[in-house]
Design an enzyme around this catalytic site. Structure first.
Site, PDB file in Angstrom:
ATOM      1  CD  GLU A   1      20.568  -8.960  12.240  1.00  0.00           C
ATOM      2  OE1 GLU A   1      21.369  -9.026  13.191  1.00  0.00           O
ATOM      3  OE2 GLU A   1      19.700  -8.062  12.134  1.00  0.00           O
TER       4      GLU A   1
ATOM      5  CG  HIS B   1      18.815 -12.294  15.213  1.00  0.00           C
ATOM      6  ND1 HIS B   1      18.942 -11.691  13.983  1.00  0.00           N
ATOM      7  CD2 HIS B   1      18.111 -11.434  15.982  1.00  0.00           C
ATOM      8  CE1 HIS B   1      18.340 -10.506  14.017  1.00  0.00           C
ATOM      9  NE2 HIS B   1      17.823 -10.328  15.231  1.00  0.00           N
TER      10      HIS B   1
ATOM     11  CD  GLU C   1      14.136 -10.871  16.219  1.00  0.00           C
ATOM     12  OE1 GLU C   1      14.168  -9.868  16.916  1.00  0.00           O
ATOM     13  OE2 GLU C   1      15.123 -11.328  15.627  1.00  0.00           O
TER      14      GLU C   1
ATOM     15  CB  SER D   1      11.222  -1.953  13.347  1.00  0.00           C
ATOM     16  OG  SER D   1      12.238  -2.186  12.389  1.00  0.00           O
TER      17      SER D   1
ATOM     18  CG  ASN E   1      20.282  -8.657  19.208  1.00  0.00           C
ATOM     19  OD1 ASN E   1      21.488  -8.689  19.439  1.00  0.00           O
ATOM     20  ND2 ASN E   1      19.742  -9.179  18.102  1.00  0.00           N
TER      21      ASN E   1
ATOM     22  CE  LYS F   1      19.735  -6.665  15.457  1.00  0.00           C
ATOM     23  NZ  LYS F   1      18.938  -6.453  14.263  1.00  0.00           N
TER      24      LYS F   1
ATOM     25  N   GLY G   1      15.405  -4.070  11.043  1.00  0.00           N
ATOM     26  CA  GLY G   1      16.314  -3.051  10.528  1.00  0.00           C
ATOM     27  C   GLY G   1      15.753  -2.296   9.328  1.00  0.00           C
TER      28      GLY G   1
END
Ligand code: 3PY
Length: 253
Positions: free
Chosen positions: A100, A98, A170, A216, A9, A11, A176
């Protein structure tokens, strides 16, 4: 038999040239080094999709994903991209939900259910993300929280539709942040997700569902995570931007 999958991904990273260079490097390495162990999926930004598609054409093991699609089929939604548009340029997968997107764009479980429906109607395979915040983890109710995300966005699907979905767990506290869930923490959640799927669709469907770990994941921890009985691969963030790291993760099965 469920599939081993490693999905990158990207991003909102990489210019077009950088993305094409990264794809070329990955293609050169996976051709030599991956012997059918894992399916590789690249999820670049929308504007890279068609050119990345040309570079991976013909590679049996490398597939293309978008990072999102809109929850409406078409219309006056300036700046958005629909599932049918993705299908029209040869995209095969789409990441849905996701953390985010849930956090910065306020995407709800109901909206994500609509995206899943549109993805499937347009022959895209959803990579459905779920996961808890640090606050929810510390409350102890994280398994219920994750199961509820899955129930509200996926459990309206028929068995045949559900079999097309890949799940990505996740934990938000590991995205991150450099923190990774330990392999025990990942295995605990993956096993609970599989059990929850079995309660709705039966043990065979649950056994065949690929459940990826994201958060991560890097070359130094991928082997241990992928060795867990219910971890079927990874959705890789930062480490997917470096070809060597990404391919080392792909080789971690
Ligand atoms: C991460 O590992 O940071 C991810 O968000 C993967 O999607």
């Amino acid at each position: 038999m469920r599939q081993h999958i490693v999905a990158g991904n990207w991003k909102m990273n990489n210019s077009l040239n950088e993305g094409l260079k990264l794809t070329t490097e990955i293609m050169n390495m996976v051709a030599d080094e991956v012997r059918g162990n894992a399916k590789v999926i690249l999820a670049p930004p929308f504007i890279h999709l068609t050119q990345v598609k040309s570079l991976i054409k013909g590679a049996k093991n490398v597939h293309l994903s978008a990072q999102n699609c809109n929850h409406n089929p078409s219309g006056a939604f300036t700046g958005e991209v629909s599932a049918s548009m993705l299908n029209s340029v040869g995209v095969e997968y789409v990441i849905i939900g996701h953390s985010e997107r849930r956090e910065y764009f306020n995407e709800t479980n109901a909206q994500l259910a609509a995206k899943v429906n549109l993805a499937l109607e347009n022959n895209l395979l959803p990579i459905f993300c779920c996961g808890e915040s640090l606050e929810i983890r510390e409350s102890g109710n994280f398994i219920d929280f994750i199961c509820n995300q899955i129930k509200e966005s996926l459990f309206h699907l028929s068995e045949e539709q559900f079999q097309k979905v890949v799940i990505a767990y996740e934990p938000i506290w590991a995205i991150g942040t450099g923190k990774t869930a330990s392999s025990e923490q990942a295995q605990e959640v993956h096993a609970a997700i599989r059990k929850f799927i079995a309660s709705k669709y039966g043990a065979n469907v649950a056994d065949d569902t690929s459940i990826l770990y994201g958060g991560s994941c890097k070359p130094s921890n991928a082997k241990e995570l992928f060795a867990c009985a219910d971890v079927d691969g990874g959705l890789i963030g930062g480490a997917s931007l470096k070809s060597r790291d990404f391919v080392d993760i792909v080789k971690s099965f």
